[in-house]
Design a protein around this motif. Structure first.
Motif, PDB file in Angstrom:
ATOM      1  N   ASP A  92      -4.375   6.398 -11.660  1.00  0.00           N
ATOM      2  CA  ASP A  92      -3.593   5.485 -11.113  1.00  0.00           C
ATOM      3  C   ASP A  92      -2.933   4.557 -12.005  1.00  0.00           C
ATOM      4  O   ASP A  92      -1.731   4.411 -11.892  1.00  0.00           O
TER       5      ASP A  92
ATOM      6  N   SER B 142      -6.466   5.524  -3.820  1.00  0.00           N
ATOM      7  CA  SER B 142      -6.951   4.707  -2.570  1.00  0.00           C
ATOM      8  C   SER B 142      -5.938   3.733  -2.370  1.00  0.00           C
ATOM      9  O   SER B 142      -6.460   2.541  -2.439  1.00  0.00           O
ATOM     10  N   PRO B 143      -4.574   3.733  -2.027  1.00  0.00           N
ATOM     11  CA  PRO B 143      -3.779   2.438  -1.839  1.00  0.00           C
ATOM     12  C   PRO B 143      -3.996   1.719  -1.081  1.00  0.00           C
ATOM     13  O   PRO B 143      -3.709   0.638  -1.042  1.00  0.00           O
ATOM     14  N   ASP B 144      -4.574   2.061   0.245  1.00  0.00           N
ATOM     15  CA  ASP B 144      -4.706   0.943   1.353  1.00  0.00           C
ATOM     16  C   ASP B 144      -5.912   0.017   0.877  1.00  0.00           C
ATOM     17  O   ASP B 144      -6.056  -0.723   1.818  1.00  0.00           O
TER      18      ASP B 144
ATOM     19  N   SER C  40       0.852  -1.314   0.152  1.00  0.00           N
ATOM     20  CA  SER C  40       0.036  -0.179  -0.001  1.00  0.00           C
ATOM     21  C   SER C  40       0.831   1.304  -0.086  1.00  0.00           C
ATOM     22  O   SER C  40       0.774   2.345  -0.720  1.00  0.00           O
ATOM     23  N   GLU C  41       1.914   1.175   0.772  1.00  0.00           N
ATOM     24  CA  GLU C  41       2.789   2.239   1.020  1.00  0.00           C
ATOM     25  C   GLU C  41       3.507   2.408  -0.471  1.00  0.00           C
ATOM     26  O   GLU C  41       3.669   3.664  -0.981  1.00  0.00           O
TER      27      GLU C  41
ATOM     28  N   ARG D  54       1.036   4.403  -2.655  1.00  0.00           N
ATOM     29  CA  ARG D  54       0.854   5.457  -2.231  1.00  0.00           C
ATOM     30  C   ARG D  54       2.110   6.616  -3.078  1.00  0.00           C
ATOM     31  O   ARG D  54       1.854   7.336  -3.292  1.00  0.00           O
TER      32      ARG D  54
END
Length: 317
Positions: A216, A197-199, A187-188, A191
């Motif tokens: 994205d 919305s990476p999480d 996720s990081e 990001r």
């Protein structure tokens, strides 16, 4: 006998009295002039404040308004898409039914175009591309070994199948060995690429999840382009796997490193087009079908859009 002179007679008394009157009059005049009893001059205000008010400074004349010089546009903007190209793309996309989102950028000039860029879609298999980049970078850092066995094949064999054939089995095997989640840093990583919305994005043994935008997807392909410019074994194999993608959605005028995504109600494609001036184009739609991976109307739209994108990027002869 001569008479003696008399002092204090009537005449001397009168003289003394006159002098006294004059003296008193002088005192009264002095008191009248210097004790504030004198009449206020007509031009003076009738009443005065106990504390004198300072005379205000004269108001300065207003400064003439100066029209600011326009800020010079960045060099990239001067080479941006022309209004005619933008209008052609807008007109084409405005005529499409459903939800369509586009993001593209010339990787040499920086000229870019976006249409409905923040619309969100289920990622489908497009997430496999940034996931593969993440695995390559972890292998570069010595955190994992892509030459090691992953369920009966090497990590790189799994990556090649996951990208060129969009194999879900390969993705699940890799997700079991190297899960891409918030806990593992995936996720990081997303990001850092600029994902909205990476999480919510992950690749695991159970499957692929995530809510993404065309922007994205375009940023992921741009990052892959930058990575594959390196002269390393991982960079070379990643580029080869994406160039081997055997599907036809977006039309391109030159070889392209591509990754599609097809699922119920979503149909996406994104590509790095290796034209004289390489560019990235990502198209995300809700045109998916439960019956076929590539609905004919979706293929036709993306073929047409591919021609328009190439023209806008100056890549179509």
């Amino acid at each position: 006998m001569a008479k003696q002179k008399q002092h204090g007679g009537p005449r001397s008394f009168k003289g003394a009295l006159a002098a006294l009157v004059v003296f008193v009059a002088l005192i009264l005049i002095f008191l009248w002039r210097y004790s504030g009893l004198a009449t206020v001059p007509a031009e003076a205000p009738a009443a005065q404040s106990a504390v004198p008010t300072a005379t205000p400074a004269p108001t300065a004349a207003p400064t003439p308004r100066i029209t600011p010089e326009p800020t010079p546009a960045p060099a990239v903007a001067a080479q941006g898409l022309g209004s005619e190209a933008r209008q052609m793309l807008d007109d084409f996309l405005n005529a499409q039914p459903g939800s369509v989102s586009v993001w593209m950028q010339n990787l040499v000039t920086g000229a870019s175009y976006s249409y409905n860029p923040s619309a969100g879609f289920y990622c489908a298999s497009t997430l496999k591309a940034p996931y593969a980049l993440w695995l390559c970078q972890r292998d570069d850092a010595g955190e994992i070994d892509l030459a090691a066995d992953v369920g009966g094949a090497t990590g790189w064999q799994r990556i090649h199948a996951m990208l060129s054939k969009s194999s879900n089995g390969a993705a699940h095997a890799l997700g079991a060995a190297y899960p891409g989640t918030a806990e593992t840093g995936f996720s990081e990583f997303l990001r850092g690429l600029g994902f909205a919305s990476p999480d919510g994005c992950d690749v695991t043994e159970e499957g692929i999840h995530g809510w993404v935008t065309a922007a994205d997807g375009g940023k992921a392909m741009q990052a892959i382009y930058d990575y594959t410019q390196q002269d390393t074994e991982n960079a070379r194999m990643l580029k080869e796997a994406l160039l081997a993608a055997d599907h036809e959605l977006l039309w391109t005028p030159a070889p392209a490193a591509k990754k599609y995504g097809s699922w119920d109600q979503v149909l996406h494609d994104m590509a790095i087009v290796y034209a004289d001036e390489p560019y990235v184009v990502a198209v995300f739609t809700n045109w998916g079908s439960t019956e076929v991976d590539f609905p004919p109307e979706g293929v036709e739209m993306m073929q047409q859009l591919g021609h328009l994108a190439a023209g806008a990027m100056g890549a179509e002869g």
